[in-house]
Scaffold this motif. Structure first.
Motif, PDB file in Angstrom:
ATOM      1  N   PRO A 238       0.816  -1.206  -0.042  1.00 45.92           N
ATOM      2  CA  PRO A 238      -0.105   0.079   0.150  1.00 45.92           C
ATOM      3  C   PRO A 238       0.831   1.197  -0.141  1.00 45.92           C
ATOM      4  O   PRO A 238       0.461   2.390  -0.677  1.00 45.92           O
ATOM      5  CB  PRO A 238      -0.801  -0.106   1.336  1.00 45.92           C
ATOM      6  CG  PRO A 238      -0.249  -1.110   2.081  1.00 45.92           C
ATOM      7  CD  PRO A 238       0.641  -2.030   1.202  1.00 45.92           C
ATOM      8  N   GLY A 239       2.017   1.409   0.719  1.00 45.90           N
ATOM      9  CA  GLY A 239       2.860   2.166   0.662  1.00 45.90           C
ATOM     10  C   GLY A 239       3.385   2.577  -0.661  1.00 45.90           C
ATOM     11  O   GLY A 239       3.660   4.050  -1.123  1.00 45.90           O
ATOM     12  N   ILE A 240       3.831   1.527  -1.307  1.00 44.90           N
ATOM     13  CA  ILE A 240       4.275   1.997  -2.785  1.00 44.90           C
ATOM     14  C   ILE A 240       3.137   2.440  -3.681  1.00 44.90           C
ATOM     15  O   ILE A 240       3.548   3.448  -4.452  1.00 44.90           O
ATOM     16  CB  ILE A 240       4.745   0.494  -3.234  1.00 44.90           C
ATOM     17  CG1 ILE A 240       5.899  -0.228  -2.702  1.00 44.90           C
ATOM     18  CG2 ILE A 240       5.066   0.387  -4.904  1.00 44.90           C
ATOM     19  CD1 ILE A 240       6.397  -1.698  -2.890  1.00 44.90           C
TER      20      ILE A 240
ATOM     21  N   LEU B  35      -3.137   2.079   6.762  1.00 46.70           N
ATOM     22  CA  LEU B  35      -4.049   1.639   7.954  1.00 46.70           C
ATOM     23  C   LEU B  35      -5.255   1.026   7.066  1.00 46.70           C
ATOM     24  O   LEU B  35      -5.895   0.135   7.654  1.00 46.70           O
ATOM     25  CB  LEU B  35      -4.654   2.805   8.469  1.00 46.70           C
ATOM     26  CG  LEU B  35      -3.451   3.802   9.437  1.00 46.70           C
ATOM     27  CD1 LEU B  35      -3.996   4.743   9.967  1.00 46.70           C
ATOM     28  CD2 LEU B  35      -2.660   2.961  10.295  1.00 46.70           C
ATOM     29  N   ARG B  36      -5.619   1.261   5.974  1.00 49.49           N
ATOM     30  CA  ARG B  36      -6.966   0.730   5.381  1.00 49.49           C
ATOM     31  C   ARG B  36      -6.553  -0.758   4.707  1.00 49.49           C
ATOM     32  O   ARG B  36      -7.375  -1.485   4.661  1.00 49.49           O
ATOM     33  CB  ARG B  36      -7.396   1.748   4.175  1.00 49.49           C
ATOM     34  CG  ARG B  36      -7.989   2.911   4.843  1.00 49.49           C
ATOM     35  CD  ARG B  36      -8.625   3.668   3.814  1.00 49.49           C
ATOM     36  NE  ARG B  36      -9.556   3.273   3.124  1.00 49.49           N
ATOM     37  CZ  ARG B  36     -10.258   3.891   2.022  1.00 49.49           C
ATOM     38  NH1 ARG B  36      -9.870   4.905   1.649  1.00 49.49           N
ATOM     39  NH2 ARG B  36     -11.445   3.373   1.450  1.00 49.49           N
ATOM     40  N   TRP B  37      -5.295  -0.727   4.430  1.00 46.50           N
ATOM     41  CA  TRP B  37      -4.870  -2.212   3.575  1.00 46.50           C
ATOM     42  C   TRP B  37      -4.865  -3.413   4.523  1.00 46.50           C
ATOM     43  O   TRP B  37      -5.311  -4.397   4.240  1.00 46.50           O
ATOM     44  CB  TRP B  37      -3.397  -1.922   3.004  1.00 46.50           C
ATOM     45  CG  TRP B  37      -2.996  -3.221   2.193  1.00 46.50           C
ATOM     46  CD1 TRP B  37      -2.271  -4.306   2.806  1.00 46.50           C
ATOM     47  CD2 TRP B  37      -2.830  -3.267   0.732  1.00 46.50           C
ATOM     48  NE1 TRP B  37      -2.058  -4.842   1.526  1.00 46.50           N
ATOM     49  CE2 TRP B  37      -2.133  -4.556   0.712  1.00 46.50           C
ATOM     50  CE3 TRP B  37      -3.203  -2.371  -0.320  1.00 46.50           C
ATOM     51  CZ2 TRP B  37      -1.845  -4.847  -0.673  1.00 46.50           C
ATOM     52  CZ3 TRP B  37      -2.903  -2.990  -1.694  1.00 46.50           C
ATOM     53  CH2 TRP B  37      -2.265  -4.057  -1.797  1.00 46.50           C
ATOM     54  N   TYR B  38      -4.110  -3.007   5.691  1.00 51.52           N
ATOM     55  CA  TYR B  38      -3.964  -4.046   6.854  1.00 51.52           C
ATOM     56  C   TYR B  38      -5.158  -4.133   7.725  1.00 51.52           C
ATOM     57  O   TYR B  38      -5.534  -5.213   8.133  1.00 51.52           O
ATOM     58  CB  TYR B  38      -2.682  -3.830   7.558  1.00 51.52           C
ATOM     59  CG  TYR B  38      -1.440  -3.903   6.808  1.00 51.52           C
ATOM     60  CD1 TYR B  38      -0.977  -5.163   6.518  1.00 51.52           C
ATOM     61  CD2 TYR B  38      -0.780  -2.914   6.313  1.00 51.52           C
ATOM     62  CE1 TYR B  38       0.302  -5.415   5.592  1.00 51.52           C
ATOM     63  CE2 TYR B  38       0.462  -3.131   5.717  1.00 51.52           C
ATOM     64  CZ  TYR B  38       0.881  -4.308   5.371  1.00 51.52           C
ATOM     65  OH  TYR B  38       2.227  -4.538   4.573  1.00 51.52           O
TER      66      TYR B  38
ATOM     67  N   ALA C 207      -6.816  -2.602  11.580  1.00 52.59           N
ATOM     68  CA  ALA C 207      -6.090  -2.769  12.772  1.00 52.59           C
ATOM     69  C   ALA C 207      -5.806  -4.113  13.020  1.00 52.59           C
ATOM     70  O   ALA C 207      -4.775  -4.526  13.410  1.00 52.59           O
ATOM     71  CB  ALA C 207      -7.165  -2.070  13.628  1.00 52.59           C
ATOM     72  N   GLU C 208      -6.626  -4.997  12.753  1.00 50.71           N
ATOM     73  CA  GLU C 208      -6.387  -6.392  12.872  1.00 50.71           C
ATOM     74  C   GLU C 208      -5.060  -7.030  12.305  1.00 50.71           C
ATOM     75  O   GLU C 208      -4.427  -7.654  13.031  1.00 50.71           O
ATOM     76  CB  GLU C 208      -7.437  -7.382  12.368  1.00 50.71           C
ATOM     77  CG  GLU C 208      -8.604  -7.679  13.260  1.00 50.71           C
ATOM     78  CD  GLU C 208      -9.708  -8.597  12.947  1.00 50.71           C
ATOM     79  OE1 GLU C 208      -9.522  -9.274  11.857  1.00 50.71           O
ATOM     80  OE2 GLU C 208     -10.700  -8.364  13.484  1.00 50.71           O
ATOM     81  N   GLY C 209      -5.053  -6.496  11.081  1.00 50.54           N
ATOM     82  CA  GLY C 209      -3.669  -6.908  10.441  1.00 50.54           C
ATOM     83  C   GLY C 209      -2.439  -6.351  10.863  1.00 50.54           C
ATOM     84  O   GLY C 209      -1.436  -7.168  11.001  1.00 50.54           O
ATOM     85  N   LEU C 210      -2.678  -5.178  11.249  1.00 53.59           N
ATOM     86  CA  LEU C 210      -1.412  -4.527  12.130  1.00 53.59           C
ATOM     87  C   LEU C 210      -1.127  -5.077  13.327  1.00 53.59           C
ATOM     88  O   LEU C 210       0.040  -5.589  13.626  1.00 53.59           O
ATOM     89  CB  LEU C 210      -1.825  -3.022  12.213  1.00 53.59           C
ATOM     90  CG  LEU C 210      -1.863  -2.275  11.197  1.00 53.59           C
ATOM     91  CD1 LEU C 210      -2.154  -0.766  11.585  1.00 53.59           C
ATOM     92  CD2 LEU C 210      -0.550  -2.146  10.075  1.00 53.59           C
ATOM     93  N   ARG C 211      -1.995  -5.593  13.840  1.00 53.44           N
ATOM     94  CA  ARG C 211      -1.820  -6.361  15.222  1.00 53.44           C
ATOM     95  C   ARG C 211      -1.356  -7.682  15.092  1.00 53.44           C
ATOM     96  O   ARG C 211      -0.305  -8.192  15.658  1.00 53.44           O
ATOM     97  CB  ARG C 211      -3.110  -6.545  16.075  1.00 53.44           C
ATOM     98  CG  ARG C 211      -3.645  -5.115  16.636  1.00 53.44           C
ATOM     99  CD  ARG C 211      -4.725  -5.534  17.584  1.00 53.44           C
ATOM    100  NE  ARG C 211      -5.589  -4.245  17.715  1.00 53.44           N
ATOM    101  CZ  ARG C 211      -6.813  -3.890  17.187  1.00 53.44           C
ATOM    102  NH1 ARG C 211      -7.470  -4.954  16.749  1.00 53.44           N
ATOM    103  NH2 ARG C 211      -7.334  -2.862  17.363  1.00 53.44           N
ATOM    104  N   ALA C 212      -1.744  -8.382  14.125  1.00 50.40           N
ATOM    105  CA  ALA C 212      -1.199  -9.704  13.850  1.00 50.40           C
ATOM    106  C   ALA C 212       0.203  -9.567  13.476  1.00 50.40           C
ATOM    107  O   ALA C 212       1.052 -10.439  13.800  1.00 50.40           O
ATOM    108  CB  ALA C 212      -2.052 -10.274  12.575  1.00 50.40           C
TER     109      ALA C 212
END
Ligand SMILES: Cc1ncc(COP(=O)(O)O)c(C=O)c1O
Length: 427
Positions: free
Chosen positions: A84-86, A324-327, A329-334
């Motif tokens: 997402p950053g790319i 933030l939208r791609w992952y 909150a759950e994806g970031l936590r994981a």
């Protein structure tokens, strides 16, 4: 050829790179001057094709690249150049807005304020603080100390002897004295030093060497009483606050005056993206708000140039928004949880091996360890020379050690186990 054609070539290049980066040697294996020697003396007189540029990227530049986006990059603080950053960086470059004032790009200002609020919620920071994005934590700390100086000019900045050197640099830049505070047995700043001459205290959550966490709550109590600015440098470890079980390291931050976290370290966001909050925006404003005739202040809106050193500001909020939208909150936590688990696994492998030891607590995703007899710097260099991984050596209390910092979204348990095998074989 058309721009669309070149764009497709670039897209193919990016996709191929991300697929093969794990097979490239992590650290560049070249001598100083090698890349320079392969580059022309001067810029071309005539424009060149994008194909020619891509060819040189592959042939001249890539061999001299240290691949931060490699899953076995463990030096300094590892990071992630996420998909997402790319995508966001491409769109940011296309829009190329300068987010100086609300008027200079209203949506960029409003998105920045919004994603800072989203992130404050994800981290459990107080709502309602002012937040904006700086390029680096170094700049955010300059901003914090410049604000502190408007309240108490001419004093001392106190920080742990384990604080990042950017803190001392920031103190120098704003003309304040800097004094190091001793740490305890777990590398945490002591909190019982006198504050009589203090302009500011900088507490670190996740110090650079060992990721130790200073006693922020106690420092906040003392700083609040003495009316001294408390800035929290959570450049690396603040990202861990997305996980409830790691929020113990947030204790007291709500009573600080300012805090910085770098999503470009451990929150899967491209360089550069440093998120900075303050509960005293009026002091930042006092330090930075100069309004030239050609940039009249916007009414009923915030002008983000008034809260930090830079006038020109990139549209960094877009990449944070995408991440933030791609992952989610759950994806970031994981991902953060997995990195912490992998660090614990690595530490247990080291502890189980005779002749090796872990030399500091490892509350997050970074492990400091050493061989008790062999030359640790030589081990780190030999392991890195294999091309399979990249670790850096450092000193801790006068003793050599090696740091393994996990932060790339692609790192797996197999990467950690293989890296340990390589390190062991390098003694
Ligand atoms: C704890 C800490 N603070 C601040 C910094 C400086 O960060 P930046 O490169 O964003 O200025 C670092 C860099 O590694 C760090 O580890």
């Amino acid at each position: 050829m058309s721009f669309r054609h070149d764009l497709n070539l670039a897209a193919d290049w990016v996709d191929d790179y991300l697929r093969r980066v794990g097979e490239l040697p992590v650290a560049a294996q070249i001598a100083p001057g090698e890349v320079r020697a392969r580059l022309p003396e001067s810029a071309p007189e005539q424009g060149e094709s994008f194909e020619a540029m891509l060819r040189d990227l592959d042939e001249v530049i890539l061999p001299g690249i240290t691949h931060w986006n490699h899953p076995r990059f463990f030096a300094w603080f590892a990071n992630t150049g996420s998909q997402p950053g790319i995508l966001a960086e491409l769109l940011i470059a296309s829009l190329n807005v300068n987010n100086m004032t609300w008027l200079s790009s209203p949506a960029a200002t409003e998105l920045e304020v919004t994603v800072m609020d989203w992130l404050a919620q994800l981290f459990g920071l107080p709502r309602g603080w002012h937040g904006h994005i700086e390029d680096t934590a170094s700049t955010a700390t300059v901003a914090a100390l410049a604000a502190a100086r408007t309240l108490k000019p001419g004093g001392v900045v106190y920080a742990s002897e384990q604080a990042n050197f950017s803190v001392e640099k920031a103190a120098r830049l704003v003309g304040l004295d800097f004094r190091k505070v001793e740490v305890d047995g777990a590398f945490r700043m002591r909190s019982d030093f006198p504050l009589d001459d203090a302009t500011a205290v900088v507490a670190t959550v996740g110090t650079t060497a060992t990721t130790s966490v200073d006693p922020v709550a106690e420092l906040a109590r003392r700083c609040n009483e003495a009316d001294v600015w408390l800035h929290v440098d959570a450049a690396y470890a603040g990202s861990a606050w997305v996980c409830d079980e790691l929020r113990w390291s947030l204790d007291g931050v709500d009573r600080a005056d300012s805090v910085v976290v770098n999503p470009h370290k451990w929150l899967f966001t491209q360089m550069d993206c440093s998120t900075f909050w303050t509960r005293r925006p009026e002091v930042l404003h006092e330090a930075f708000a100069l309004v030239p005739d050609y940039l009249a202040a916007t009414h009923d809106a915030v002008d983000l140039k008034d809260f930090g050193p830079a006038l020109g500001r990139r549209f960094r909020a877009l990449k944070l928004w995408f991440v933030l939208r791609w992952y989610g909150a759950e994806g970031l936590r994981a991902l953060i949880r997995e990195h912490v688990r992998l660090a614990q696994l690595f530490a247990s492998l080291v502890e189980a091996e005779p002749g090796w030891e872990v030399v500091a607590p490892h509350p997050f995703s970074t492990v400091c360890f050493r061989h008790t007899e062999a030359d640790n710097d030589a081990i780190a260099r030999a392991a890195t020379a294999t091309g399979e991984l990249f670790v850096a050596s450092s000193m801790l209390r006068g003793q050599p050690m090696i740091r393994l910092a996990i932060g790339n979204a692609g790192t797996t348990e197999a990467d950690i186990r293989r890296s340990w095998e390589v390190l062991r074989s390098c003694t």
